[in-house]
Design an enzyme around this catalytic site. Structure first.
Site, PDB file in Angstrom:
ATOM      1  N   LYS A 134       0.882  -1.184   0.000  1.00  0.00           N
ATOM      2  CA  LYS A 134       0.000   0.000   0.000  1.00  0.00           C
ATOM      3  C   LYS A 134       0.907   1.218   0.000  1.00  0.00           C
ATOM      4  CE  LYS A 134      -1.845   3.044   1.862  1.00  0.00           C
ATOM      5  NZ  LYS A 134      -1.658   4.461   1.412  1.00  0.00           N
ATOM      6  N   ARG A 149      -0.143   9.909  -2.571  1.00  0.00           N
ATOM      7  CA  ARG A 149       0.199  11.228  -3.111  1.00  0.00           C
ATOM      8  C   ARG A 149       1.048  11.156  -4.374  1.00  0.00           C
ATOM      9  NH1 ARG A 149       1.717  14.007   2.539  1.00  0.00           N
ATOM     10  NH2 ARG A 149      -0.372  13.982   3.443  1.00  0.00           N
ATOM     11  N   SER A 163       5.272   8.822   9.379  1.00  0.00           N
ATOM     12  CA  SER A 163       5.455   9.687  10.544  1.00  0.00           C
ATOM     13  C   SER A 163       5.265   8.876  11.821  1.00  0.00           C
ATOM     14  CB  SER A 163       4.454  10.830  10.495  1.00  0.00           C
ATOM     15  OG  SER A 163       3.157  10.320  10.693  1.00  0.00           O
ATOM     16  N   CYS A 220      13.625  11.353   5.857  1.00  0.00           N
ATOM     17  CA  CYS A 220      13.688  11.048   7.284  1.00  0.00           C
ATOM     18  C   CYS A 220      15.129  11.092   7.777  1.00  0.00           C
ATOM     19  CB  CYS A 220      13.054   9.691   7.590  1.00  0.00           C
ATOM     20  SG  CYS A 220      13.937   8.330   6.868  1.00  0.00           S
ATOM     21  N   GLU A 238       9.104  17.660  13.782  1.00  0.00           N
ATOM     22  CA  GLU A 238       9.767  17.416  12.505  1.00  0.00           C
ATOM     23  C   GLU A 238       9.171  18.370  11.473  1.00  0.00           C
ATOM     24  OE1 GLU A 238       9.198  13.430  11.049  1.00  0.00           O
ATOM     25  OE2 GLU A 238      11.048  13.494   9.890  1.00  0.00           O
TER      26      GLU A 238
END
Lengths: 496, 496, 496, 496
Positions: free
Chosen positions: B172, B176, B225, B280, B382
Site C-alpha cells: 500500500k 500522493r 510519521s 527522514c 519534525e
C-alpha cells in the site's frame, strides 16, 4: 511462616502488605507466603536497574562473560538445593528438576560465549574511504515474566543473555513456586554481578502492569498461557516496547505405520507424562495413521503405562509428581470427564490415583484416551496434565491437516523411518519445533526456542541467537575522515 | 484524467468508486486521480497473495533470486521513466530521483544474494546421533505501507527481500505519488514473477486497516510519521502480527571546533536541503560547539546557500524541488514563522521564494535559522522542509545531551577529526544511525536501516540482514533415526 | 590458422614463439593454435596485475560488485557463442555446455553479494574503551590454473570472487580448449573492469612454474589431476604461498535394496556418461548391495543405455560427445580392455562406437562393466571416460569400506529411502561431497566445493564462502583512544 | 634428577634413552631433564590419538564442551602451580605468567562455545525438493608444535579448539620449559577427557619430523621462528597436510607528533621489555616522526626505564626476568654491540645488568637504542630481548614504508589521536595485527591471531574463528528424497 520476598539492587527485600499462599503440591499444604510487590516496589527495582545500566554496559564483554562462567559453576554447586526448592513448590521429581536445571545452565553457558555472539558487522570501503559498521548495543532495562512450570529454566532462558549483552534486568517470576527462582538470582551476586544489574520482584498483575507500562523498561520477554501472552504482547507493544510472548501449545505426534513402535512408545511415555504434562512441549496428542497402528499403539502404551508411578518430588523412583494446584487438578480431571462424555474411550484412567502418604496431594494419574476427535473440548484446549489423547486418521495428509488447523503451533513430532515422509512433514507442518523420531524437540541452547501461530507473539524467539538480537539494538556507524591533515604534517606543530 | 489503480494477481485493476487527486507539486495542478481501494479490493489482493504462496515458497531459492536479477536489470533500463514519474508527482529533481532509485536497486541486489542470506543453522550431533537445524521459512502474505517521500526506494526496501525469501506481498504505497511505485511493481511481472506474488493496492485508511486486521496478513512493514507508525505498530501487534514501524526524525549534526568546516558546510548543504528536506534522514539541526564555531558556520552556510536553486524536477541544474502539497508548504512556512516569533534569528529566509514559470508550485526556499533553542516548537517537531536550524552550545556534552533528550533518534552526525571524540559520540549517542563526518549516514544495503527511541517501533530494522529475519520464521527440526534396520539388512527383502 | 593468445592489461596479446595444436575432438582435426607463454610474458601479466592492485583494492565494494552484475549479464547475452567455443574445442554437447556455463554464472552471482560476504567482525568494548575488529583485505595478485574439462565453469569458480574481493588475477587455463576461457575473460573489460585486474596467459609448464615461483603471486588455486595438484600444492607452499589444489576422483554410488531403482538408473545414466565422464564429479562406480540389486541394476542400466547417443557438440539430440584427445580415447579403451582381462564382465561395450560423419572423432561409447573388483587397475585409477563399473557387495558396511579405502574422496552418493541409512552414510563416509539420492552432489554456489583425501590439498575449498576466506587475509585492528582532549575542550583553540 | 616425560593415552610416560637439560634461567642451573621422544614413542602417541578418534568425534558437542568448562575451572584452580612451573623454567615473572595463563584460559573459554561455532550452513530448497547443507567435521589426528616463550598460552591456542571440534591431538611443546605444558595437559584427564584424545610428546627434531611425515596426522599448527616455520610449512604440505605456521616478528610503533606521549611511553615500557622482549608481539622498534618527537620520546623513555627492575620469577616486584638460555643472552648482547658498532646510540644500556643473588642468571637489562637505521643487523633480525630501538623519520609515509619493507608483518601500532591518520595507517600497513594507541594488539580470543608476510605461512590463523575452520573439514550433503511411497501409503503393509 517464611515470606518469599524480592531481590532488588543486590539485597533481599520484602513488601509486608500483600502476600499469597505457596503450596507444597505433594502434600496439599500451604508451606510459605510470597510477597506481592506494590507498584512502588517494582518501580524501585526498575530504578535500581536503570541506575546500574551505564556502568554495566561499559563493562568489557569479557568481564560480563566472566560473571556467567562463575554463575554456571555456582548453579552446579547448588544444584541439589535448587532441585529441592523446585520439588517443594512445584512438585516435579528431583531427576526432572535436575534436567530442567541442566537445560537452564546450558543457557548460561551460551551466554558465556557473548564475545562471539555480539560481533558487529564491519564493512570496509562501503564508499570511497568510507567505512561502516553495526554495533549491537544493549537496550537498557529489560524484563522477564515467567511461568510456574519451569521456575529455574525459563528465567534462565532470559536474563543470562540479556545481562551478558549489557542490559540490566527485572524478573517477575511465577508467584506459585518463587523460591528456586529467587535463590538462583541471588547466586549472581555471589558470581560477582554488580548490584542492581539483576533484580527479582514477586507479584501479581500489579507488578506485571507496572513493568509493561513503565517508560524505562525497553523490552519484555514472556512465557505463559496464550491468553496472557496476547495481553502482554498487546500491552507492551502499545507502550512502544519490543516484546516476545510465548504462549500455549497442543503438541501432536504422528505415528506412521513404518515407525519403530517400541521406540515410539518409550519416547511417548516420557513426553506425555513427564512433569505431569505441565510442559509447553509435552506431547499431548498422538495421531495414529491407520487403525492397525492405532491399535498397536494403544496396546503398547497401556502396557507401558502400568509401570509409571506418580509420587512425591524427592523420591527418585517416581516418574512424575502432582500438578501445581488443587484447582488445576480438578481442571485436568474435568477434561478427562468431558472427553469421556464426548464419546472418547478412556483406555487408561488416571482420575482415581491415590499416592500413599500423600493423599491430599494434587495428583492425577497417567491417562490414555482413545478415539478422540477434533471437535472435543479436551482436544481444542491445552490440558497441561498427564493425559495423552489418541486420534485415529487414515493418512498422513489427514494427520498433518489437523495439526495445521490447530490454533497452536509449538512442537510436533513424526515417528517414521522414511526420509521422504520426514522431509515432507518437517517442510510443511505449521509448527515451530519439529521432531523426527524426537518427541520433545526442544532446541539446544545454541538454537532458539519458539512456536508458530498462537504459540508465540513477536518475531524473535527465546534464547539462542535470537535472544542476542532481542536484547540488543543495532547502531550503524558510517565514518569518513576528512583531509589528511595530521598525517601529512599540516598540524605538525601540535604540542606533543 | 488518468486514474492510477492497483496491481492485483498480475493485472492492472481499478476500483471506480473512490478516488483522490494527485498533484504535480511543481505546477500546483491536479494531474491524475488515484483509486482508493475498497476493503473488498484489498481482500482480493490478499487472497491473490495467499493463493500464490504455496507454489512460490516451494520455488527453489535460485529461481527466486533469478527474478531479482532480472528485476534489477529492468529497473536500470526503465530508470528515466521512473525518475520522470517521481518528478511529476513528488517534485524531486531528476538527479535526486536517480539517487533514490539507485539506493532502491541496491536493495534488489541484496535480495539477489538470498541463497547466502537464507542459510539455516545446522548442528550435527547436538545429542547422541541427533542432528538439529533451523530453517528460516517464509511467513506467507506480508504487507508494506510506504510514504510519499521515497516512492521508489522505500517500497524497494521491503518487497524484494520479502519475495526473495518466499513470501507473497501486498503493498500500500502513498496515495500522493503512486505512479512510480505502481510502475516499478509491474516490472516484476516482466521479470518473471508469478502472478499474485506481488500486489499493489492504492488507498487510504480503509486499505491500511484492512491490511492490519486481516488474519491472513502475517507481517507489516511501515515507514512514515511517528504518529502513524505508533498506530500501525499498536494495531498490527494487537492483531497478533509481527510489525516494524519506522517513524519521524530530527537529525542533528554536531560541529566541533576542530572540524574541517569547509567540508562540513558542503556536506550540510546537501543533507539539509536536498529533496527539500523531505527525508527522514535530512539533517535539520546543526549544533555548533562554541560561538566561534557557530559564527563561522553561519557565515559559510549563508554564503553556500546563495548558490542553491529550487525549481522543477526535470531540470538537472536545480538543487531541490517543491514540497509535496500546498498544505505542507504552509506548514513549513509556519514553522519558520514560529521560530522567528520564538526569538530565533532567520539568517537566510526561504519563505518568499518564487520559481519563475512555476509560481503556483509548492516551493519553499532554503532557510537557515540561528539561535534556536530546544523549547521552540520548530525544534521539537519534525518540519520536513528545507530548513536548517542552528543551536549554539558550549560543550560537546551539552550537544549530546540535547540529542539524547529529543524524542526521535533516527540519524545524527559529528564533524571532527579527533578519534576520541568520534568514538565517544558514536558510543553514547542514543541514535540508530551515526555519521562521523558523514551527514546522511544511511546504511548500505547490506547493513540495516533503523532509528532508536520513537523513530522505530519493533525490534528488527528495515532492509539488510534484519529484513531477512523479519520476513522469515525460524523452524527448528531435531532428528534422530531409529535402529539401523535397512542399513543392517533387517528389511533386506523389501521389493526393490 | 587462428592463434589463441593471451589477455594482458586489458589487451589481446600473443607470443609468437611457441604454440601448440588445438583440436576439434569431434572431427579429430587441428582447428587452431594456442600460444604458449614465455616466462617474460607471464611476468608481464603479473606486473600488470600488480600495478592494477592498489587502485582496485581501494575501489568501493559496491563498485566492484557492479562489475560482476554487468559481467553476469554479458555472459548470458553471449551464452550461445561461449557454448559453441566450448563445443568446438572440448566436444561437449551444447546443452551440457549451457549447463556448465550456468553453473559458472552462479559463481559470478555469488560474487555480486561481496558486500555481505566481506563483512568483518567488530567487537565493541573488547577491553576497557577498546574496540577491535577484523577486516578481510585482498591479498594482491592471485592466480588460477584450470583444467580442460570445464573451460568456462572452473575459471569462474575462481576469479570472480577473487576480483570482487579486491585482488587482481592471472589465469592460466587449459591449453587444450582455451578459446571460451579467453573470450569470457575479455567480457570483463566490457563489464567495466579496469585494465590489469584480470589477465589470461595460455601456456604450459613454463607458465605454471613462473606463476608458482614469482614472489608477487600471493595465492594459487588449481583444479586438475591429483598428480599435478600435488605438485602445485607442494611447489606453491614451498614458495610461501597459500594454495588450494583440487585433484582427481573416483566417485561411487551405493545402490541399496530399498532404493527406487528406476529413479536411480535415470540419475546414473546422466551422472556416469554425461560429458563423456570427463567430470571430476562423474559417477564412475556403482556399488550394488546384494546380488538381486546388482542384477536388476545391470538389466535396467543396459536397457537405459540403449537410448544414449554419442555425437557432435552442436547437435542437441546427442547425449555426450567425444573425449578430449586421441591419446585419451585410447587410454579409456585401454582401461576397458584391462578390466575385461582382469575378469570383469563387459555388460555394455562402447569401444567400437562410430559416429556417422565424425569417424575420426575421439569417441568412446557408453560402457557398463559388471563384476569389477577393487584390485583391478580400472577401479584404482580415474578413467575419465564414459565408463560405469559395477561392484557387487553384500552389505552397506562393505560398500562404505571400499569407498573409504579409495585414495580419492571427491563425491559419492547413496540411493535409499531410509533415513537412518542416509544419515549413517553421510556421517561416516570419507568423502567431501555426498548425495542422498543425488548422483552429482555439486554444491550450490553459496556452499563450497571440495573433496577429501587426495582429491584436495589445502584447507579452504573452491568457490562459496571458503573462496572469500581464501582470497582475503585477516587484519585485526585494536583501537583505544587516549584522553578526552578535543571532546573536553583541551584543544579548543584549534583553528577551525 | 626429575625427568620430564610424555603424556600418552592418558598416562605419564618416559623414554629413557635420550634426554636434554632443562635450566632455571634465573639461576643458570640445570634443574631437570626432559625426555626426547624416539620415533616409536611419537608413533605410539599418534596411534593412541588415532584409536581415540572414532568415539570422540561421535561424542555429542555438548559433552565435548563440558570437558572444556571443567578444564577452565581446573586451570584457574591450579594457576599458582602453573605460574611457578613457568617461572622456574622460563623465568618470566609470576604476574606475567599469570597474564599468559589468563590469555590461554580465554582460548579454552572460546572452545566452550563450540556448539555455536560448529554450526553448519543449511540450504533449504537449493533445488526442487532438494536440501543441501555443509557440516564441519573433525579431521582426525592433528598436531601442534609450540615455542618456549609461552609454554602455557600457545599450546592453549591450539588443542582446546581442536579437541572441542572432535579431533584428537599430539602436542610437541618446547623442550626448554616443558613442565607447565605437560602439567596443564594432564588436567584434561581430570576434566574428564577420554584417554588418547590428548597426548604430549617432548622431543626434538626426531619428534617433529615424525609428526610431519606420519600419514595419520592430518594437520599441523606451529608457532616459532620464521626459519623453522618455513621448514614446517614446506614439509607438512609436501606430505599433503594442511598447515599453519607462525614465525618471527619485528613489531614497530609509530609515534606521531600529536600523540599523547606520556601515554605512549607508559605503553611502550611494557610492550618492549615485558617478558624480556621474548614475545612475538613485543614492540622492538619505535619510529618517531620528527626529531622533536624523537627527542622527547628518548628523554621520557630513559626516565621511565630507570624504574624497571629485572629479576627472579617469583618476586612480583620485578618487571621482567632473564632470557631463556645463556646462549640467547649472549646473542642479545651481541645485537646491542653490533648496533653500537654500526653507529647507533645506546641511550640506556642493559648489557651490564647484574641481579643480586642471581649473578649466574641469564639476565639482560632494559636497553634503549637511538638513531637506528634500517641497514643495521640489529634492525633486520628479530632480537627477542629487552631492547627497544628508535628510528627517526620525517614523515608518517616514511615510517609506514619501512614497516612495509620489513620481511615480517606480525604486529604494529600507531600513537596518534587523529582519526584520519589512524585509518590510513590501519588500512595500508602490511601487518596482520594493528594497534591504534594499543602497543600489543593481540586479538581477543574470539578474533584470530596471525601476521602477514613472513610472519605466517598458511591461510588460516591461530585460535578464534579461523581455528574452527582449520581444525574441521567441510562436508556438503545434498539430499533429495524420491517418490512419496510411505507417505502416500504405498508401503502401508509394512510390519509396524
Amino acid at each position: 511462616m517464611t515470606i518469599v520476598g524480592h531481590f532488588i539492587n543486590g539485597e533481599a527485600r520484602s513488601d509486608s502488605e500483600r502476600t499469597q499462599d505457596v503450596y507444597n503440591p505433594s502434600t496439599g499444604e500451604v508451606s510459605k507466603q510470597v510477597a506481592l510487590a506494590s507498584k512502588e516496589t517494582v518501580e524501585e527495582a526498575i530504578a535500581a536497574a536503570q541506575a546500574a545500566f551505564p556502568a554495566w554496559r561499559n563493562t568489557p564483554v569479557g568481564k560480563r562473560a566472566a560473571v556467567m562462567f562463575r554463575f554456571k559453576a555456582l548453579l552446579e554447586q547448588n544444584a541439589d538445593k535448587i532441585c529441592q526448592l523446585i520439588g517443594d513448590e512445584h512438585g516435579k521429581i528431583c531427576h526432572d528438576a535436575a534436567g530442567e536445571l541442566q537445560r537452564g545452565i546450558e543457557n548460561v553457558e551460551y551466554a558465556c560465549g557473548v564475545g562471539e555472539l555480539l560481533k558487529g558487522e564491519h564493512s570496509k570501503n562501503a564508499g570511497p574511504q568510507i567505512d561502516s559498521w553495526s554495533e549491537f548495543q544493549p537496550l537498557g532495562v529489560v524484563t522477564g515474566i515467567t511461568p510456574f512450570n519451569f521456575p529455574a529454566m525459563v528465567p534462565l532462558w532470559m536474563y543470562p543473555m540479556a545481562i551478558a549483552c549489557g542490559n540490566t534486568f527485572v524478573l517477575k517470576p511465577s508467584e506459585r513456586d518463587p523460591s528456586s527462582t529467587l535463590f538462583i538470582a541471588s547466586l549472581l551476586k555471589e558470581a560477582g554481578l554488580p548490584d542492581g544489574v539483576m533484580n527479582v520482584v514477586n507479584g501479581d498483575k500489579v507488578a506485571v502492569d507496572t513493568l509493561l507500562e513503565d517508560k524505562r523498561v525497553q523490552a519484555v520477554s514472556f512465557v505463559g498461557s496464550t491468553h496472557i501472552a496476547e495481553y502482554i504482547y498487546t500491552t507492551a507493544t502499545a507502550n512502544g516496547k519490543r516484546c516476545q510472548a510465548l504462549g500455549g501449545a497442543k503438541n501432536h505426534a504422528i505415528v506412521m505405520p513404518d515407525a519403530d513402535l517400541d521406540n515410539a512408545v518409550n519416547q511417548l511415555l516420557g513426553a506425555a507424562f513427564g512433569s505431569s504434562g505441565e510442559r509447553c512441549m509435552a506431547l499431548s496428542v498422538a495421531v495414529a495413521v491407520g487403525d492397525a497402528t492405532a491399535d498397536a499403539l494403544i496396546t503398547k502404551m497401556s502396557e507401558g503405562m502400568k509401570a509409571l508411578k506418580a509420587g512425591e518430588a524427592s523420591d527418585k523412583s517416581n516418574d512424575f509428581g502432582p500438578v501445581i494446584t488443587r484447582a488445576h487438578q480438578q481442571k485436568v480431571v474435568g477434561y478427562i470427564d468431558s472427553a469421556e462424555k464426548d464419546g472418547a474411550t478412556i483406555a487408561v484412567d488416571g482420575r482415581e490415583v491415590s499416592v500413599s502418604g500423600y493423599e491430599d496431594g494434587f495428583f492425577v494419574g497417567a491417562t490414555l484416551i482413545d478415539n478422540v476427535t477434533t471437535d472435543m473440548v479436551s482436544y481444542k484446549e491445552e490440558i497441561f496434565g498427564p493425559v495423552l489423547q489418541v486420534i485415529r486418521v487414515d493418512t498422513m495428509e489427514e494427520a498433518m491437516a489437523l495439526i495445521n488447523e490447530h490454533e497452536y503451533g509449538n512442537g510436533t513430532c513424526i515417528f517414521t523411518r522414511d526420509g521422504e515422509a520426514a522431509r515432507y512433514f518437517s517442510d510443511n507442518i505449521q509448527v515451530g519445533m519439529v521432531g523426527i523420531n524426537v518427541p520433545l524437540p526442544v532446541p539446544v541452547s545454541y538454537q532458539s526456542f519458539g512456536g508458530w501461530k498462537r504459540s508465540l507473539f513477536g518475531d524473535l524467539y527465546a534464547y539462542g541467537p535470537d535472544a542476542v538480537k532481542f536484547y540488543t539494538r543495532r547502531k550503524t556507524i558510517t565514518q569518513r575522515w576528512p583531509s589528511s591533515g595530521v598525517r601529512e604534517g599540516v598540524n605538525f606543530s601540535f604540542p606533543s
